[in-house]
Design an enzyme around this catalytic site. Structure first.
Site, PDB file in Angstrom:
ATOM      1  N   ASP A   1       0.822  -1.178   0.191  1.00 21.81           N
ATOM      2  CA  ASP A   1       0.152  -0.216  -0.022  1.00 21.81           C
ATOM      3  C   ASP A   1       0.729   1.531   0.421  1.00 21.81           C
ATOM      4  O   ASP A   1       2.184   0.965   0.509  1.00 21.81           O
ATOM      5  CB  ASP A   1      -0.374  -0.058   1.279  1.00 21.81           C
ATOM      6  CG  ASP A   1      -2.327   1.028   1.348  1.00 21.81           C
ATOM      7  OD1 ASP A   1      -2.481   1.391   0.159  1.00 21.81           O
ATOM      8  OD2 ASP A   1      -1.967   1.885   2.161  1.00 21.81           O
ATOM      9  N   PHE A   2       0.544   1.910   0.148  1.00 21.12           N
ATOM     10  CA  PHE A   2       1.628   3.452  -0.351  1.00 21.12           C
ATOM     11  C   PHE A   2       1.193   4.452   1.199  1.00 21.12           C
ATOM     12  O   PHE A   2       1.745   4.925   1.843  1.00 21.12           O
ATOM     13  CB  PHE A   2       0.824   4.367  -1.297  1.00 21.12           C
ATOM     14  CG  PHE A   2       1.420   5.614  -2.106  1.00 21.12           C
ATOM     15  CD1 PHE A   2       2.759   5.201  -2.458  1.00 21.12           C
ATOM     16  CD2 PHE A   2       1.174   7.208  -1.627  1.00 21.12           C
ATOM     17  CE1 PHE A   2       3.925   7.013  -2.937  1.00 21.12           C
ATOM     18  CE2 PHE A   2       2.374   8.008  -1.716  1.00 21.12           C
ATOM     19  CZ  PHE A   2       3.377   7.501  -2.730  1.00 21.12           C
TER      20      PHE A   2
END
Length: 217
Positions: free
Chosen positions: A8-9
């Site tokens: 995920d970022f």
């Protein structure tokens, strides 16, 4: 073996937590003239921007999205930070021959800006942004796209994230999952959700990848 890693970022690779929370508060305050409660904040964190804004107002969500994006863009270079050890983590993963993907609820331009801001783009092989899927996390479509791109099996890949949506996304796809302990989500948001691993520091991911590889030697 784990030769493919999905991150995920926001809140996982890049510390955008303060900026996201401020942008939410300012958007609701300026467009709806009210304050966000803790309940409201926990209800929208980790969700896609349109869903966040619709939670607060169906009638004004498009105006709110525009305000949020403008606020975020104006402050991202000063408020966004990189989590300690991320450079070393990504560099080590690449040296081990791993392929790295990002699957995020953020738009592609925002992801690329953050990667370029901290000189991390060189480590990323594939990106699935909010606008590259029809079905949002926790639906596993973004993981299916990564599997197709890398042409790998489910047992060869792991997703690492900070939100219950990330972990559920991995569970729904049938792949290994890891939750970062630096998540801003409270424990109650993960009730009934059990990741395969909990990561206290980025280097723990290296240990997971290497320990999995050892099982195949």
């Amino acid at each position: 073996m784990l030769k493919h890693v999905i991150f995920d970022f926001d809140g996982t690779l890049i510390d955008t937590n303060e900026l996201i929370i401020n942008a939410l508060y300012e958007t609701v305050r300026n467009i709806l003239n009210r304050e966000i409660s803790r309940h409201d904040l926990l209800a929208v964190l980790g969700k896609y921007l349109d869903d966040q804004m619709k939670y607060f107002s169906i009638e004004k969500y498009e105006e709110m999205m525009l305000y949020y994006k403008n606020y975020y863009s104006m402050h991202q270079d000063t408020m966004v930070k990189k989590f300690e050890g991320i450079d070393e983590l990504l560099k080590k993963l690449k040296s081990l021959g791993c392929k790295i993907a990002i699957t995020s609820a953020k738009g592609r331009n925002g992801i690329l800006h953050g990667l370029e801001l901290f000189n991390l783009k060189q480590y990323i092989d594939f990106i699935v942004s909010a606008y590259d899927v029809e079905n949002k996390k926790p639906h596993p479509e973004c993981i299916y796209k990564a599997l197709e791109y890398f042409k790998c099996q489910k047992e060869d890949i792991i997703i690492i994230g900070d939100s219950p949506y990330d972990i559920l996304c991995g569970i729904n796809a049938g792949i290994k999952t890891a939750l970062v302990s630096w998540t801003i989500f409270p424990k109650e948001k993960f009730e009934g959700i059990v990741p395969d691993y909990i990561i206290d520091k980025p280097s723990d991911i290296i240990n997971i990848v290497q320990s999995q590889a050892a099982q195949y030697q």
